[in-house]
Design a protein around this motif. Structure first.
Motif, mmCIF file in Angstrom:
data_model
loop_
_atom_site.group_PDB
_atom_site.id
_atom_site.type_symbol
_atom_site.label_atom_id
_atom_site.label_comp_id
_atom_site.label_asym_id
_atom_site.label_seq_id
_atom_site.Cartn_x
_atom_site.Cartn_y
_atom_site.Cartn_z
ATOM 1 N N LEU A 17 0.831 -1.208 0.000
ATOM 2 C CA LEU A 17 0.000 0.000 0.000
ATOM 3 C C LEU A 17 0.866 1.258 0.000
ATOM 4 N N ASN A 18 1.951 1.247 0.744
ATOM 5 C CA ASN A 18 2.859 2.392 0.775
ATOM 6 C C ASN A 18 3.419 2.688 -0.614
ATOM 7 N N THR A 31 0.519 4.211 -2.832
ATOM 8 C CA THR A 31 0.164 5.598 -2.492
ATOM 9 C C THR A 31 1.318 6.554 -2.810
ATOM 10 N N SER A 32 2.535 6.095 -2.671
ATOM 11 C CA SER A 32 3.698 6.932 -2.994
ATOM 12 C C SER A 32 3.696 7.351 -4.457
ATOM 13 N N PHE A 89 1.148 8.201 -6.220
ATOM 14 C CA PHE A 89 0.306 9.394 -6.325
ATOM 15 C C PHE A 89 0.984 10.604 -5.679
ATOM 16 N N VAL A 90 1.598 10.390 -4.520
ATOM 17 C CA VAL A 90 2.230 11.481 -3.778
ATOM 18 C C VAL A 90 3.367 12.098 -4.584
ATOM 19 N N ASN A 149 -3.998 14.197 -5.510
ATOM 20 C CA ASN A 149 -4.740 13.985 -4.282
ATOM 21 C C ASN A 149 -5.504 12.665 -4.335
ATOM 22 N N ILE A 150 -5.300 11.826 -3.322
ATOM 23 C CA ILE A 150 -6.117 10.621 -3.152
ATOM 24 C C ILE A 150 -7.295 11.036 -2.284
ATOM 25 N N ASN A 156 -9.973 9.035 -1.369
ATOM 26 C CA ASN A 156 -10.117 7.990 -0.355
ATOM 27 C C ASN A 156 -9.561 6.664 -0.850
ATOM 28 N N ILE A 157 -9.320 5.793 0.112
ATOM 29 C CA ILE A 157 -8.771 4.466 -0.149
ATOM 30 C C ILE A 157 -9.554 3.473 0.698
ATOM 31 N N PHE A 187 -8.931 2.972 -4.986
ATOM 32 C CA PHE A 187 -8.477 4.354 -4.843
ATOM 33 C C PHE A 187 -9.465 5.258 -5.573
ATOM 34 N N ALA A 224 -9.121 9.098 -6.811
ATOM 35 C CA ALA A 224 -8.083 10.133 -6.879
ATOM 36 C C ALA A 224 -8.455 11.203 -7.893
#
Length: 157
Positions: free
Chosen positions: A16-17, A20-21, A23-24, A29-30, A32-33, A48, A50
């Motif tokens: 998951l990290n 999400t990274s 997108f970051v 912007n995410i 929600n997950i 996701f 986004a």
């Protein structure tokens, strides 16, 4: 524009990290997950939602998600999903008019359950599409919402 992605991954630490990274790093912007187990052991489904600015960026994100370690499949289900639902829990306290509250709640009878009610507190549960839960929350703003918890979107095609 908001896009909904459904990603199947092996259930491993750090997956998951890494997702999400992605997108970051691109400053997206995410919204929600949600993540949950599937019928297949050791496989998790992550949804996701986004903000994606355009179709070129969408293609890039899809390609990058597919390349991530432990990723089995990636789908953009924004246009194809049949059902898109969230869970909303609300605690209302110190409401003045029970008649007015019941009138509002009756408008959402298809998606709403009263979990518990006493003389000064009502616990509500609603399940539905995000726009319906947004409308419900807005309708209840005239009452004292003491606390609220909302899950992320999940979808099925």
């Amino acid at each position: 524009m908001r896009r909904t992605f459904k990603v199947l991954v092996f259930d491993k630490a750090g997956t998951l990290n890494r997702l999400t990274s992605l997108f970051v790093r691109r400053q997206f912007n995410i919204v929600n997950i949600t993540a949950g187990q599937t019928l297949q052991g050791g496989v998790t489904e992550i949804t996701f939602v986004a903000e994606v600015p355009n179709n070129q960026v969408l293609r890039t994100i899809m390609q990058q998600l597919k390349k991530q370690v432990n990723t089995l499949s990636v789908k953009d289900i924004t246009e194809t999903n049949t059902f898109n639902r969230e869970l909303l829990l609300i605690k209302l306290t110190h409401f003045e008019s029970e008649t007015e509250l019941n009138r509002i709640l009756n408008n959402y009878s298809d998606t709403l359950n009263i979990l518990k009610q006493n003389e000064d507190t009502v616990y509500l549960q609603a399940v539905g599409p995000p726009y319906t839960l947004d409308e419900l929350t807005e309708s209840l703003k005239s009452f004292h919402i003491e606390s609220m918890s909302r899950s992320g979107t999940t979808g099925i095609e």
